[in-house]
Design a protein around this motif. Structure first.
Motif, short mmCIF file in Angstrom:
data_model
loop_
_atom_site.label_atom_id
_atom_site.label_comp_id
_atom_site.label_asym_id
_atom_site.label_seq_id
_atom_site.Cartn_x
_atom_site.Cartn_y
_atom_site.Cartn_z
N MET A 1 0.47 4.76 -12.90
CA MET A 1 -0.76 4.99 -11.87
C MET A 1 -1.44 3.64 -11.68
SD MET A 1 -1.99 7.32 -9.80
CE MET A 1 -2.65 6.36 -8.43
N GLN A 2 -1.63 2.89 -12.62
CA GLN A 2 -2.21 1.70 -12.52
C GLN A 2 -1.77 0.80 -11.77
OE1 GLN A 2 -3.10 -0.01 -16.48
NE2 GLN A 2 -4.48 -1.59 -15.48
N PHE A 3 -0.31 0.55 -11.94
CA PHE A 3 0.39 -0.29 -10.90
C PHE A 3 0.21 -0.10 -9.73
CE2 PHE A 3 4.24 -1.55 -8.85
CZ PHE A 3 4.39 -2.93 -9.09
N ILE A 4 0.11 1.35 -9.12
CA ILE A 4 -0.02 1.91 -7.60
C ILE A 4 -1.13 1.31 -7.41
CG2 ILE A 4 -0.22 3.86 -6.28
CD1 ILE A 4 2.61 3.50 -7.15
N ASN A 5 -2.34 1.36 -8.10
CA ASN A 5 -3.58 1.02 -7.56
C ASN A 5 -3.78 -0.53 -7.59
OD1 ASN A 5 -4.92 3.41 -7.26
ND2 ASN A 5 -5.09 3.93 -9.67
N ILE A 6 -3.51 -1.16 -8.56
CA ILE A 6 -3.54 -2.79 -8.76
C ILE A 6 -2.59 -3.31 -7.33
CG2 ILE A 6 -2.59 -4.75 -9.72
CD1 ILE A 6 -3.50 -3.36 -12.39
N THR A 7 -1.56 -2.73 -7.00
CA THR A 7 -0.71 -3.01 -5.91
C THR A 7 -1.31 -2.69 -4.78
OG1 THR A 7 1.40 -2.93 -7.32
CG2 THR A 7 1.58 -3.10 -4.86
N PHE A 8 -1.81 -1.67 -4.57
CA PHE A 8 -2.62 -1.12 -3.43
C PHE A 8 -3.82 -2.21 -3.16
CE2 PHE A 8 -6.08 0.96 -1.36
CZ PHE A 8 -5.58 1.51 -0.25
N ILE A 9 -4.66 -2.43 -4.24
CA ILE A 9 -5.75 -3.54 -4.06
C ILE A 9 -5.17 -4.74 -3.46
CG2 ILE A 9 -7.37 -4.85 -5.17
CD1 ILE A 9 -7.92 -2.16 -6.82
N ILE A 10 -4.00 -5.25 -3.92
CA ILE A 10 -3.45 -6.76 -3.69
C ILE A 10 -3.00 -6.46 -1.92
CG2 ILE A 10 -1.48 -8.22 -3.84
CD1 ILE A 10 -1.45 -7.54 -6.62
N ILE A 11 -2.40 -5.41 -1.75
CA ILE A 11 -1.72 -5.22 -0.21
C ILE A 11 -3.18 -5.25 0.61
CG2 ILE A 11 -0.80 -3.43 1.23
CD1 ILE A 11 1.06 -2.82 -1.12
N LEU A 12 -4.15 -4.37 0.12
CA LEU A 12 -5.37 -4.14 1.17
C LEU A 12 -6.08 -5.61 1.08
CD1 LEU A 12 -7.42 -2.43 2.35
CD2 LEU A 12 -8.49 -1.85 0.12
N SER A 13 -6.00 -6.24 0.00
CA SER A 13 -6.55 -7.67 0.23
C SER A 13 -5.95 -8.56 1.33
CB SER A 13 -6.78 -8.52 -1.41
OG SER A 13 -7.38 -7.40 -2.20
N LEU A 14 -4.59 -8.49 1.11
CA LEU A 14 -3.85 -9.27 2.31
C LEU A 14 -4.10 -9.09 3.50
CD1 LEU A 14 -0.19 -9.31 0.28
CD2 LEU A 14 -1.72 -11.41 0.93
N ARG A 15 -4.32 -7.51 3.73
CA ARG A 15 -4.58 -7.16 5.21
C ARG A 15 -5.98 -7.41 5.38
NH1 ARG A 15 -2.69 -6.47 8.99
NH2 ARG A 15 -2.65 -4.34 9.69
N LEU A 16 -7.13 -7.59 4.59
CA LEU A 16 -8.40 -8.05 4.85
C LEU A 16 -8.49 -9.35 5.18
CD1 LEU A 16 -10.28 -5.97 2.19
CD2 LEU A 16 -10.62 -5.59 4.70
N TYR A 17 -7.50 -10.20 4.60
CA TYR A 17 -7.50 -11.66 4.82
C TYR A 17 -6.93 -11.71 6.27
CZ TYR A 17 -5.47 -16.22 4.98
OH TYR A 17 -5.29 -17.60 5.31
N THR A 18 -6.02 -10.83 6.83
CA THR A 18 -5.36 -10.99 8.05
C THR A 18 -6.57 -10.57 8.91
OG1 THR A 18 -4.50 -8.80 8.04
CG2 THR A 18 -3.08 -10.56 7.46
N LEU A 19 -7.73 -9.67 8.80
CA LEU A 19 -8.65 -9.23 9.55
C LEU A 19 -9.82 -10.49 9.74
CD1 LEU A 19 -9.67 -5.85 8.68
CD2 LEU A 19 -8.56 -6.60 10.54
N PHE A 20 -9.54 -11.38 8.63
CA PHE A 20 -10.41 -12.52 8.76
C PHE A 20 -9.90 -13.69 9.67
CE2 PHE A 20 -10.83 -16.90 7.26
CZ PHE A 20 -12.31 -17.17 7.22
#
Length: 169
Positions: A1-20
């Motif tokens: 479960m931890q890998f899923i959450n950490i990977t999700f945060i990385i993906i979300l961070s990349l998407r937030l960067y694209t919003l920037f």
């Protein structure tokens, strides 16, 4: 479960960067006289995207999803979609935004990807991204409800974009 959450945060961070990137480009486009089209639908698409992400990770955590073969396939699809997204951003450069903006002297991109695939950002990035996220998080309820809603909004978006760019073709 931890890998899923950490990977999700990385993906979300990349998407937030694209919003920037989008916000920076949007400011420059407005300064150059670009006109926005489909404002309400852009807001609805943004809300649908955020809701999809929240629902998918909620579903993963509720079920205590482990990183298995289905998650691996989902992650591969997500990575593919992100590669395409960053290629599209690179190719469109300063005119890429998450909204529809058309400059007074807008030029149609005819690079390789855009020449052979209509709307690659939608068909090779967004749709695979949502499907990949669903698989990665085992979020079948999210996919069952969210994908049809998103597809309707995306179909409206494509029609709006084509209408806004019709005079350029």
């Amino acid at each position: 479960m931890q890998f899923i959450n950490i990977t999700f945060i990385i993906i979300l961070s990349l998407r937030l960067y694209t919003l920037f990137i989008s916000a920076c480009n949007e400011s420059r486009l407005i300064a150059k006289g670009a006109i926005q089209y489909g404002k309400v639908n852009s807001i609805l698409l943004s809300l649908a995207h955020v809701t999809f992400y929240i629902a998918a990770i909620y579903e993963a955590n509720k079920r205590f999803v482990e990183f298995d073969q289905l998650s691996q396939v989902g992650l591969a699809v997500l990575i593919f979609s992100l590669v395409i997204l960053f290629y599209v951003i690179y190719t469109l450069d300063e005119i890429w935004t998450v909204k529809i903006y058309i400059l007074p002297h807008h030029k149609i991109n005819r690079s390789f990807l855009f020449k052979y695939i209509r709307h690659p950002n939608y068909f090779l990035n967004i749709i695979p991204e949502l499907i990949g996220l669903s698989l990665f998080c085992h979020a079948m309820a999210t996919a069952t409800i969210g994908l049809p809603v998103y597809f309707i909004l995306l179909a409206i978006r494509i029609k709006q974009e084509e209408t806004a760019m019709a005079h350029l073709l």
